[in-house]
Scaffold this motif. Structure first.
Motif, PDB file in Angstrom:
ATOM      1  N   MET A   9      -4.945  -2.511  -1.973  1.00 29.78           N
ATOM      2  CA  MET A   9      -5.046  -3.138  -0.653  1.00 29.78           C
ATOM      3  C   MET A   9      -5.405  -4.608  -0.797  1.00 29.78           C
ATOM      4  SD  MET A   9      -8.628  -1.466   0.762  1.00 29.78           S
ATOM      5  CE  MET A   9      -8.172   0.194   0.338  1.00 29.78           C
ATOM      6  N   GLY A 111      -0.827  -1.413   0.587  1.00 29.62           N
ATOM      7  CA  GLY A 111      -1.183  -0.069   0.145  1.00 29.62           C
ATOM      8  C   GLY A 111      -1.234   0.872   1.331  1.00 29.62           C
ATOM      9  N   SER A 112      -1.142   2.154   1.070  1.00 21.91           N
ATOM     10  CA  SER A 112      -1.104   3.147   2.140  1.00 21.91           C
ATOM     11  C   SER A 112      -2.348   3.104   3.016  1.00 21.91           C
ATOM     12  CB  SER A 112      -0.914   4.549   1.562  1.00 21.91           C
ATOM     13  OG  SER A 112      -1.970   4.859   0.666  1.00 21.91           O
ATOM     14  N   ALA A 115      -1.638   0.458   5.823  1.00 21.49           N
ATOM     15  CA  ALA A 115      -0.331   0.440   6.463  1.00 21.49           C
ATOM     16  C   ALA A 115      -0.465   0.582   7.975  1.00 21.49           C
ATOM     17  CB  ALA A 115       0.546   1.563   5.911  1.00 21.49           C
ATOM     18  N   SER A 123       3.650   0.792   4.082  1.00 17.66           N
ATOM     19  CA  SER A 123       3.080   1.312   2.841  1.00 17.66           C
ATOM     20  C   SER A 123       4.035   1.115   1.672  1.00 17.66           C
ATOM     21  CB  SER A 123       2.783   2.812   3.002  1.00 17.66           C
ATOM     22  OG  SER A 123       2.517   3.395   1.753  1.00 17.66           O
ATOM     23  N   ASN A 124       3.458   0.816   0.516  1.00 17.50           N
ATOM     24  CA  ASN A 124       4.262   0.702  -0.696  1.00 17.50           C
ATOM     25  C   ASN A 124       4.904   2.044  -1.066  1.00 17.50           C
ATOM     26  OD1 ASN A 124       1.544   1.550  -1.328  1.00 17.50           O
ATOM     27  ND2 ASN A 124       2.020   1.265  -3.477  1.00 17.50           N
ATOM     28  N   ASP A 125       4.442   3.137  -0.445  1.00 16.35           N
ATOM     29  CA  ASP A 125       5.014   4.459  -0.687  1.00 16.35           C
ATOM     30  C   ASP A 125       6.157   4.787   0.273  1.00 16.35           C
ATOM     31  OD1 ASP A 125       3.230   5.040  -2.768  1.00 16.35           O
ATOM     32  OD2 ASP A 125       1.712   5.773  -1.364  1.00 16.35           O
ATOM     33  N   SER A 126       6.412   3.909   1.262  1.00 13.27           N
ATOM     34  CA  SER A 126       7.467   4.181   2.240  1.00 13.27           C
ATOM     35  C   SER A 126       8.846   3.992   1.600  1.00 13.27           C
ATOM     36  CB  SER A 126       7.326   3.244   3.445  1.00 13.27           C
ATOM     37  OG  SER A 126       7.683   1.914   3.074  1.00 13.27           O
TER      38      SER A 126
END
Length: 158
Positions: A9, A111-112, A115, A123-126
């Motif tokens: 983050m 970072g999540s 988000a 999010s970097n996970d999206s």
């Protein structure tokens, strides 16, 4: 021994989580305890919806406090140096044009933990972020989204 999840983050994102945690601990927790006291005064707890509601809210608040404490404890602050560069990375703000219609969109990749799509932070996970990370200005990228595949062209990275 399990390894704790790291939450990447920005410093701003961490400060926002710390502020929320402080509010939950000093304000919200006290409000909920007061609601429970008032509901108890109504008598029979077995049929007391105010009491049940207050206890549910208390469980939510305590769960959120635990989650925030974990996220803050395991935060990895993204430094300015990590955000610099000519490729999209965690911490970048990227602008792209949807192809072929040319609709422009701008997102910050975070970072999540921080988000917030309504504020343009994804999010970097999206799926979008995963497709964009590592790409450079001018590249055309195919992005898999829940609504189907779309193509975008990166126009700027900050």
């Amino acid at each position: 021994m399990s390894t704790e999840k790291v939450f990447p983050m920005t410093q701003e994102g961490k400060a926002k989580l710390e502020q929320e945690l402080e509010n939950l601990k000093t304000v919200k927790r006290k409000e909920v305890v007061e609601r429970i006291k008032i509901a108890r005064s109504f008598g029979d707890l077995s049929e007391n919806s105010e009491y049940d509601s207050a206890k549910e809210e208390q469980a939510f608040v305590e769960g959120r406090i635990t989650t925030l404490e974990n996220m803050i404890r395991n935060a990895k602050i993204i430094t300015e140096d990590e955000m610099k560069g000519d490729a999209v990375s965690l911490g970048s703000t990227v602008t792209f044009i949807e192809l072929p219609d040319g609709e422009e969109e701008t997102y910050s990749i975070v970072g999540s933990a921080e988000a917030d799509p309504f504020e343009g932070k994804i999010s970097n996970d999206s799926p979008i972020a995963k497709s964009l990370i590592g790409k450079k200005v001018g590249e055309e990228v195919s992005v898999q989204t829940p609504g189907g595949e779309m193509s975008v062209k990166i126009t700027s990275i900050n």
